[in-house]
Motif scaffolding. Structure first.
Motif, mmCIF file in Angstrom:
data_model
loop_
_atom_site.group_PDB
_atom_site.id
_atom_site.type_symbol
_atom_site.label_atom_id
_atom_site.label_comp_id
_atom_site.label_asym_id
_atom_site.label_seq_id
_atom_site.Cartn_x
_atom_site.Cartn_y
_atom_site.Cartn_z
ATOM 1 N N UNK A 101 0.711 -1.219 -0.149
ATOM 2 C CA UNK A 101 -0.019 0.257 0.176
ATOM 3 C C UNK A 101 0.772 1.269 0.108
ATOM 4 N N UNK A 102 1.941 1.282 0.586
ATOM 5 C CA UNK A 102 2.664 2.260 0.519
ATOM 6 C C UNK A 102 3.856 2.724 -0.845
ATOM 7 N N UNK A 103 3.835 1.560 -1.546
ATOM 8 C CA UNK A 103 4.430 1.829 -3.468
ATOM 9 C C UNK A 103 3.609 2.311 -3.169
ATOM 10 N N UNK A 104 1.685 1.704 -3.176
ATOM 11 C CA UNK A 104 0.539 1.684 -4.381
ATOM 12 C C UNK A 104 0.645 3.474 -4.394
ATOM 13 N N UNK A 105 1.039 4.019 -3.516
ATOM 14 C CA UNK A 105 0.227 5.216 -2.270
ATOM 15 C C UNK A 105 0.976 5.806 -2.966
ATOM 16 N N UNK A 106 2.424 6.194 -3.277
ATOM 17 C CA UNK A 106 3.093 6.738 -4.638
ATOM 18 C C UNK A 106 3.210 6.946 -6.126
ATOM 19 N N UNK A 107 2.568 5.125 -5.992
ATOM 20 C CA UNK A 107 2.023 5.388 -7.069
ATOM 21 C C UNK A 107 0.833 6.099 -8.663
ATOM 22 N N UNK A 108 -0.029 5.670 -7.172
ATOM 23 C CA UNK A 108 -1.180 6.953 -8.017
ATOM 24 C C UNK A 108 -0.954 8.340 -7.625
ATOM 25 N N UNK A 109 -0.008 8.063 -6.829
ATOM 26 C CA UNK A 109 0.130 9.627 -6.239
ATOM 27 C C UNK A 109 0.640 10.624 -8.305
ATOM 28 N N UNK A 110 2.174 10.192 -7.996
ATOM 29 C CA UNK A 110 2.013 10.254 -9.633
ATOM 30 C C UNK A 110 1.656 10.434 -10.928
ATOM 31 N N UNK A 111 0.663 8.826 -10.494
ATOM 32 C CA UNK A 111 -0.456 9.070 -11.461
ATOM 33 C C UNK A 111 -1.543 9.434 -11.413
ATOM 34 N N UNK A 112 -1.699 10.741 -10.439
ATOM 35 C CA UNK A 112 -3.082 11.479 -10.946
ATOM 36 C C UNK A 112 -2.098 12.742 -11.133
ATOM 37 N N UNK A 113 0.064 13.341 -10.724
ATOM 38 C CA UNK A 113 -0.387 14.292 -11.075
ATOM 39 C C UNK A 113 -0.209 13.846 -12.528
ATOM 40 N N UNK A 114 0.158 13.052 -13.362
ATOM 41 C CA UNK A 114 0.814 12.932 -14.322
ATOM 42 C C UNK A 114 -0.870 13.187 -14.608
ATOM 43 N N UNK A 115 -2.449 12.679 -15.195
ATOM 44 C CA UNK A 115 -3.454 12.650 -15.409
ATOM 45 C C UNK A 115 -4.007 14.186 -15.472
ATOM 46 N N UNK A 116 -3.278 15.053 -14.514
ATOM 47 C CA UNK A 116 -4.001 16.472 -13.461
ATOM 48 C C UNK A 116 -3.215 16.963 -14.508
ATOM 49 N N UNK A 117 -1.918 16.814 -15.519
ATOM 50 C CA UNK A 117 -1.187 17.678 -16.031
ATOM 51 C C UNK A 117 -1.646 17.271 -17.796
ATOM 52 N N UNK A 118 -2.192 16.237 -17.876
ATOM 53 C CA UNK A 118 -2.652 16.471 -19.523
ATOM 54 C C UNK A 118 -4.195 16.694 -19.767
ATOM 55 N N UNK A 119 -4.536 16.117 -18.342
ATOM 56 C CA UNK A 119 -5.840 16.984 -19.192
ATOM 57 C C UNK A 119 -6.204 18.442 -18.607
#
Length: 292
Positions: A101-119
């Motif tokens: 869950x700790x690793x996955x949390x960082x993964x999701x954080x990066x994905x959200x940042x990526x998706x926000x910039x994309x949008x």
């Protein structure tokens, strides 16, 4: 007490910020917030492809991006504790789920940042897709002269939904390419750092999974070209954004997966007493334990 204090901060500050970012992204995606439309050149053949749908739907890409990484990370972390004699099976699953869950949390954080910039970039640029004329059917397309640039128009299509008409002007960059590259490269990197070892019983299993991750990233990205949903530069920039997001997430957030390296049973049996003791400490969640 400290845990309750941290939870309160998460609920009062982090959760509202996350919900606000998610709401802005959703409103931009559905067209509730205004976004720029770049315009088009009359009779442009690059925008005249028919809409044939998506090989990888956005719901499928979202499911793979969200679900698959956690399952793989949890499985690997559980595998790393397969020789742990100090924890019961139920406790091992719980502990490895917390690590994952700790690793996955960082993964999701990066994905959200990526998706926000994309949008945001999609809505600021407003580039028309290769299927623009078919999806939108702009009113000015019937009356404009050859090579004339049209900056103001209204979509008159009755074949497609309002969402697809709005989406017809959001080609740059490719979110499919960015998310698939981000997900595939993150998992391949994670598996290399945490699961691969020449001393494993099978030295081909992990490379096979890594190859499948990279194939997914490549095929999903290239399908955006074969489906005529993006121009080549959309896919290229989307892939680069996904790559940069991977570097940020792995090196900055995950610290290059700096947990202890993979230890196999053959390593344990062939090591000396000191190494044996160190391995047992890594596999156990208890404090320093001496193993004869």
């Amino acid at each position: 007490m400290q845990a309750r204090h941290n939870l309160l901060w998460h609920l009062l500050l982090d959760l509202p910020i996350l919900l606000l970012v998610a709401a802005v992204c959703i409103l931009l995606e559905v067209g509730a917030l205004p976004s720029r439309r770049h315009g088009f050149t009359c009779n442009d053949p690059a925008l005249s492809f028919p809409h044939v749908g998506d090989t990888f739907s956005i719901s499928l890409v979202a499911a793979i991006t969200v679900i698959v990484p956690f399952l793989i990370i949890w499985a690997v972390e559980a595998m790393l504790r397969q020789n742990d004699e100090y924890n019961m099976k139920k406790s091992k699953l719980y502990l490895t789920a917390k690590i994952a869950a700790v690793i996955y949390r960082d993964y999701i954080y990066g994905a959200v940042v990526n998706l926000t910039i994309l949008e945001v970039v999609k809505c600021v640029v407003g580039s028309p897709r290769p299927t623009f004329f078919d999806l939108c059917e702009p009113d000015k397309a019937l009356t404009c002269n050859d090579s004339e640039f049209v900056s103001s128009y209204t979509c008159k299509s009755t074949k497609y939904s309002r969402y697809l008409q709005i989406d017809s002007s959001r080609s740059f960059p490719s979110a499919h390419a960015s998310l698939s590259v981000y997900c595939g490269l993150f998992l391949a990197w994670y598996l290399q750092r945490r699961a691969f070892s020449w001393h494993n019983r099978s030295v081909l299993l992990i490379p096979l999974v890594q190859t499948l991750c990279l194939i997914y990233a490549a095929v999903c990205s290239l399908s955006r070209l074969t489906d005529h949903r993006h121009h080549w530069w959309d896919v290229l920039v989307g892939g680069i954004m996904g790559l940069l997001s991977v570097f940020y997430t792995v090196l900055v957030l995950c610290k290059n997966f700096s947990q202890p390296a993979v230890v196999s049973t053959s390593d344990i049996s062939s090591s000396d007493g000191n190494n044996h003791q160190s391995v047992r400490r890594l596999l156990s969640s208890e404090p320093h334990v001496v193993v004869p």
